[in-house]
Design an enzyme around this catalytic site. Structure first.
Site, mmCIF file in Angstrom:
data_model
loop_
_atom_site.group_PDB
_atom_site.id
_atom_site.type_symbol
_atom_site.label_atom_id
_atom_site.label_comp_id
_atom_site.label_asym_id
_atom_site.label_seq_id
_atom_site.Cartn_x
_atom_site.Cartn_y
_atom_site.Cartn_z
ATOM 1 N N HIS A 1 4.627 14.690 6.284
ATOM 2 C CA HIS A 1 5.103 14.501 4.864
ATOM 3 C C HIS A 1 3.890 14.011 4.005
ATOM 4 C CE1 HIS A 1 8.452 13.558 1.594
ATOM 5 N NE2 HIS A 1 7.012 13.119 0.966
ATOM 6 N N HIS B 1 1.344 15.024 0.023
ATOM 7 C CA HIS B 1 1.309 16.092 -1.183
ATOM 8 C C HIS B 1 -0.039 16.064 -1.559
ATOM 9 C CE1 HIS B 1 5.597 15.113 -2.612
ATOM 10 N NE2 HIS B 1 5.596 14.053 -1.666
ATOM 11 N N LYS C 1 -1.622 16.511 -5.010
ATOM 12 C CA LYS C 1 -1.679 15.431 -6.108
ATOM 13 C C LYS C 1 -3.011 14.659 -5.495
ATOM 14 C CE LYS C 1 3.483 15.511 -6.624
ATOM 15 N NZ LYS C 1 4.750 14.711 -6.211
ATOM 16 N N HIS D 1 13.365 15.482 -0.321
ATOM 17 C CA HIS D 1 13.240 14.330 -0.630
ATOM 18 C C HIS D 1 14.698 13.861 -1.214
ATOM 19 C CE1 HIS D 1 8.961 15.237 -1.229
ATOM 20 N NE2 HIS D 1 8.430 14.085 -1.751
ATOM 21 N N GLU E 1 15.240 8.396 -2.666
ATOM 22 C CA GLU E 1 14.113 7.669 -2.734
ATOM 23 C C GLU E 1 14.460 6.559 -3.818
ATOM 24 O OE1 GLU E 1 9.226 8.084 -3.385
ATOM 25 O OE2 GLU E 1 10.766 9.973 -3.485
ATOM 26 N N ASP F 1 2.334 10.511 3.261
ATOM 27 C CA ASP F 1 2.943 10.766 1.801
ATOM 28 C C ASP F 1 1.851 10.653 0.788
ATOM 29 O OD1 ASP F 1 4.974 11.091 -0.068
ATOM 30 O OD2 ASP F 1 5.404 9.283 -0.216
ATOM 31 N N ASN F 2 1.767 9.987 -0.121
ATOM 32 C CA ASN F 2 0.801 10.198 -1.366
ATOM 33 C C ASN F 2 -0.320 9.396 -0.755
ATOM 34 O OD1 ASN F 2 3.749 10.422 -2.578
ATOM 35 N ND2 ASN F 2 2.317 11.582 -4.059
#
Length: 424
Positions: free
Chosen positions: A72, A74, A77, A225, A228, A325-326
């Site tokens: 997972h 991104h 971004k 998602h 969250e 993730d991010n």
């Protein structure tokens, strides 16, 4: 540099060893890993007298794991934080900051940042990355969507890149539109999945059902998602498990985040996990981002943890992965696309026992993202010799001191210094 035919005295995690593997003082004995033509030919106890004498490295107890899956991320971004002004705390504040920055995106910008992330992932030992792409308009394909498809081709053979359409749930309210969206994703190729953002601020069981029905009609796997937030009334995960059973969903569904479980009454949360265990669902936990975004108020120390119920999920046999993730964007200012960092955070926050021998599989089990997760015990034998050797860590303290490592791809060193293993 090509690795030799034999990696001697390797420390493999307990979950990767076959039943009946010998132990000494309650600890699995070291392994001897034989390589041939870029694949693992055999894994035997290092003391096995029947192993032929081959050119070898003596790993002297070095910890070894198979290549990682970062389930997972991104990529679209990533690395945008330096060009942003002040970001308001919490998930919704991060979304606002991202929307403001996105108007300045172009294909070259997204490609450069995403490729940088994939390079970092490649260097740390990751072989499989799944990235989500925001999809907020019903009739417009996001700028980043074809860029990810292009990167999937560019990185083929090095990193397997999958892309997920992160569609806001209201766009599935109309069944016909849900089907159109699913068909667009399907046309992208077998590396594409249908996804959605399921949150109490946009909650609609009808839209969630349409999403899952459309995926079923198009033979797509799903990655969501879900919940969250730390809102105890969030019902996304519970509804997902129930709808999947009702429609007889045949694919694999991944539910990321599911933080709300940690805020719900225990009986309710455990009942939801019982339902998830009966569905084709894998949970992905994102420790770093959830710790930063949940219970976030300016000037106030957070009281609540953002982690979902990882131990309780595992106890029920639910496949569970940790992921990055991010990375260096308004959702998470930290990160390096190294999933070992995610496990290190989780080990502390969730008080995980035996991170190397047990929980390291939450970084390596790419089969848990597939339609039919393996029921047999996982094994290195027959797989590509994509291995990560942690040259300064030990099984007690791992993942501490795990930054220094040697990465093998099909038996060749692509990153790190293998000199300590060479014959003297």
């Amino acid at each position: 540099m090509k690795a030799p035919a034999l990696l001697g005295n390797a420390r493999l995690p307990r979950w990767l060893l076959p039943a009946g593997w010998p132990e000494r003082d309650g600890v699995p004995v070291l392994a001897r890993i034989a390589l041939e033509a870029g694949r693992v030919q055999s894994v035997r106890p290092a003391s096995d007298p029947d192993e032929p004498r081959l050119e070898a490295w003596d790993l002297a107890g070095t910890l070894v794991l198979p290549g990682f899956v970062d389930a997972h991320t991104h990529l679209d971004k990533a690395f945008t934080l330096p060009r942003m002004k002040k970001v308001q705390p919490g998930l919704l504040g991060a979304i606002d900051a991202m929307l403001a920055d996105r108007v300045h995106w172009n294909a070259a910008d997204v490609h450069e940042r995403a490729a940088r992330g994939l390079q970092w992932a490649w260097e740390c030992g990751t072989t499989h990355v799944r990235t989500h792409v925001d999809w907020w308009e019903p009739d417009t394909v996001p700028l980043a969507w074809p860029v990810m498809a292009e990167l999937a081709q560019e990185w083929a053979g090095k990193v397997r890149l999958e892309q997920v359409s992160l569609v806001k749930l209201p766009l599935f309210e109309d069944a016909a539109q849900a089907l159109r969206l699913a068909r667009q994703v399907k046309a992208t190729g077998p590396h594409a999945l249908l996804g959605g953002f399921v949150h109490s601020t946009n909650w609609s069981e009808n839209a969630l059902r349409n999403l899952l029905v459309a995926a079923q009609a198009c033979d797509l796997d799903v990655d969501l998602h879900v919940d969250e937030e730390l809102n105890a009334s969030a019902a996304g995960l519970q509804a997902t498990a129930r709808i999947l059973r009702e429609i007889g969903f045949e694919g694999r569904v991944v539910c990321g985040h599911v933080c709300a479980l940690a805020a719900q009454p225990e009986a309710e949360a455990l009942a939801t996990l019982d339902a998830v265990a009966r569905a084709p669902v894998t949970i992905v936990s994102l420790p770093a981002t959830n710790l930063l975004l949940q219970d976030a108020v300016t000037g106030r120390t957070p009281r609540l943890r953002g982690l979902t119920l990882v131990k309780e999920a595992r106890e029920r046999g639910i496949p569970l992965l940790f992921a990055s993730d991010n990375v260096q964007d308004p959702f998470c200012r930290l990160g390096s696309f190294d999933p070992v960092e995610a496990l290190g955070t989780a080990a502390l926050v969730a008080q995980l026992p035996d991170p190397f021998d047990d929980w390291s599989q939450a970084l390596c089990r790419g089969d848990w993202l597939q339609r039919a997760p393996a029921t047999a015990a996982p094994t290195l034998v027959g797989a590509k010799a994509d291995l990560v050797l942690f040259t300064q860590a030990d099984r007690h303290g791992w993942p501490s001191r795990s930054a220094t490592r040697v990465v093998l791809r099909e038996g060749r060193v692509t990153h790190g210094d293998a000199a300590p293993f060479l014959p003297r």
